[in-house]
Design a protein around this motif. Structure first.
Motif, PDB file in Angstrom:
ATOM      1  N   ASP A   4       0.816  -1.206   0.000  1.00 26.53           N
ATOM      2  CA  ASP A   4       0.000   0.000   0.000  1.00 26.53           C
ATOM      3  C   ASP A   4       0.857   1.266   0.000  1.00 26.53           C
ATOM      4  OD1 ASP A   4       0.910  -0.607   2.534  1.00 26.53           O
ATOM      5  OD2 ASP A   4      -0.822   0.279   3.547  1.00 26.53           O
ATOM      6  N   ALA A   5       2.128   1.157   0.342  1.00 24.81           N
ATOM      7  CA  ALA A   5       3.009   2.318   0.299  1.00 24.81           C
ATOM      8  C   ALA A   5       3.296   2.746  -1.139  1.00 24.81           C
ATOM      9  CB  ALA A   5       4.318   2.010   1.005  1.00 24.81           C
ATOM     10  N   TYR A   6       3.108   1.860  -2.094  1.00 23.54           N
ATOM     11  CA  TYR A   6       3.399   2.166  -3.483  1.00 23.54           C
ATOM     12  C   TYR A   6       2.151   2.506  -4.300  1.00 23.54           C
ATOM     13  CZ  TYR A   6       7.852   0.147  -2.226  1.00 23.54           C
ATOM     14  OH  TYR A   6       9.039  -0.109  -1.610  1.00 23.54           O
ATOM     15  N   ILE A   7       0.978   2.392  -3.719  1.00 26.30           N
ATOM     16  CA  ILE A   7      -0.269   2.671  -4.433  1.00 26.30           C
ATOM     17  C   ILE A   7      -0.609   4.141  -4.271  1.00 26.30           C
ATOM     18  CG2 ILE A   7      -2.738   2.191  -4.529  1.00 26.30           C
ATOM     19  CD1 ILE A   7      -2.081  -0.620  -3.481  1.00 26.30           C
ATOM     20  N   THR A   8      -0.830   4.793  -5.393  1.00 27.59           N
ATOM     21  CA  THR A   8      -1.250   6.189  -5.350  1.00 27.59           C
ATOM     22  C   THR A   8      -2.677   6.280  -5.858  1.00 27.59           C
ATOM     23  OG1 THR A   8      -0.393   6.576  -7.563  1.00 27.59           O
ATOM     24  CG2 THR A   8       1.083   7.057  -5.718  1.00 27.59           C
ATOM     25  N   THR A   9      -3.436   7.158  -5.265  1.00 26.79           N
ATOM     26  CA  THR A   9      -4.813   7.353  -5.698  1.00 26.79           C
ATOM     27  C   THR A   9      -4.880   8.614  -6.536  1.00 26.79           C
ATOM     28  OG1 THR A   9      -5.306   8.533  -3.666  1.00 26.79           O
ATOM     29  CG2 THR A   9      -5.807   6.189  -3.691  1.00 26.79           C
ATOM     30  N   PRO A  10      -5.623   8.583  -7.641  1.00 27.51           N
ATOM     31  CA  PRO A  10      -5.700   9.765  -8.494  1.00 27.51           C
ATOM     32  C   PRO A  10      -6.455  10.888  -7.792  1.00 27.51           C
ATOM     33  CG  PRO A  10      -7.209   8.077  -9.260  1.00 27.51           C
ATOM     34  CD  PRO A  10      -6.390   7.468  -8.160  1.00 27.51           C
ATOM     35  N   SER A  11      -6.153  12.076  -8.187  1.00 31.24           N
ATOM     36  CA  SER A  11      -6.800  13.237  -7.615  1.00 31.24           C
ATOM     37  C   SER A  11      -8.273  13.238  -7.997  1.00 31.24           C
ATOM     38  CB  SER A  11      -6.116  14.499  -8.142  1.00 31.24           C
ATOM     39  OG  SER A  11      -6.822  15.629  -7.735  1.00 31.24           O
TER      40      SER A  11
END
Length: 175
Positions: A108-115
């Motif tokens: 989960d440290a590498y998952i980014t959520t889009p704006s």
């Protein structure tokens, strides 16, 4: 500004105070025992070393000793020879994954959520393709689908809208 230790003083097994890369803006230092010397010569900001716990940073000062060990270069050389340390790249190449410090980093440290911000186009609220709102786009698409199909009057084999057939007919009469 205090003098940083030279390469003659920084030996494997010596106790030092280093500054980690992440702590360079704050100047916070951590103490430890040198496992590997990573810089070949003297460096104005300090010689880069890897501590026995795996942290990497630049030596800012020699520590007085942790656990009763001395920062004396002679005892550091003795420690290095008994612990199996050696100078140069070969000592770093022998490190295995088991030698690395444990890292508790989840995926989960590498998952980014889009704006989730709305895009504002400057054409007013709800502007769609070409400045049209969603209903106007649907009407334009239906009109394009309802355009009459025309057949080429020269060959009779080409079908399309009026503009496409006109372009095709011109190709029959091109020199």
């Amino acid at each position: 500004m205090p003098r940083v230790p030279t390469i003659k003083e920084v030996l494997p097994g010596a106790n030092v105070n280093i500054i980690l890369k992440a702590d360079q803006p704050t100047g916070r230092t951590v103490s430890g025992t040198i496992a590997d010397v990573l810089t070949r010569g003297n460096h104005p900001r300090g010689i880069k070393v890897r501590l026995t716990d795996g942290r990497v940073g630049r030596v800012q000062s020699m520590s007085s000793g942790i656990g009763g060990q001395s920062a004396d270069p002679a005892s550091a050389t003795e420690f290095a020879s008994t612990a199996g340390f050696s100078w140069g790249r070969a000592s770093r190449d022998r490190r295995t994954e088991a030698d690395e410090p444990p890292r508790n980093i989840g995926l989960d440290a590498y998952i980014t959520t889009p704006s989730r911000q709305k895009r504002r186009s400057g054409r007013g609220e709800g502007a769609g393709v070409g400045g049209l709102d969603g209903d106007a786009v649907a009407v334009a698409a239906a009109a394009a689908a309802a355009a009459p199909v025309v057949t080429c009057p020269v060959c009779g084999g080409f079908e399309g809208d009026e503009a496409a057939v006109a372009y095709h007919v011109a190709s029959h009469f091109a020199d």
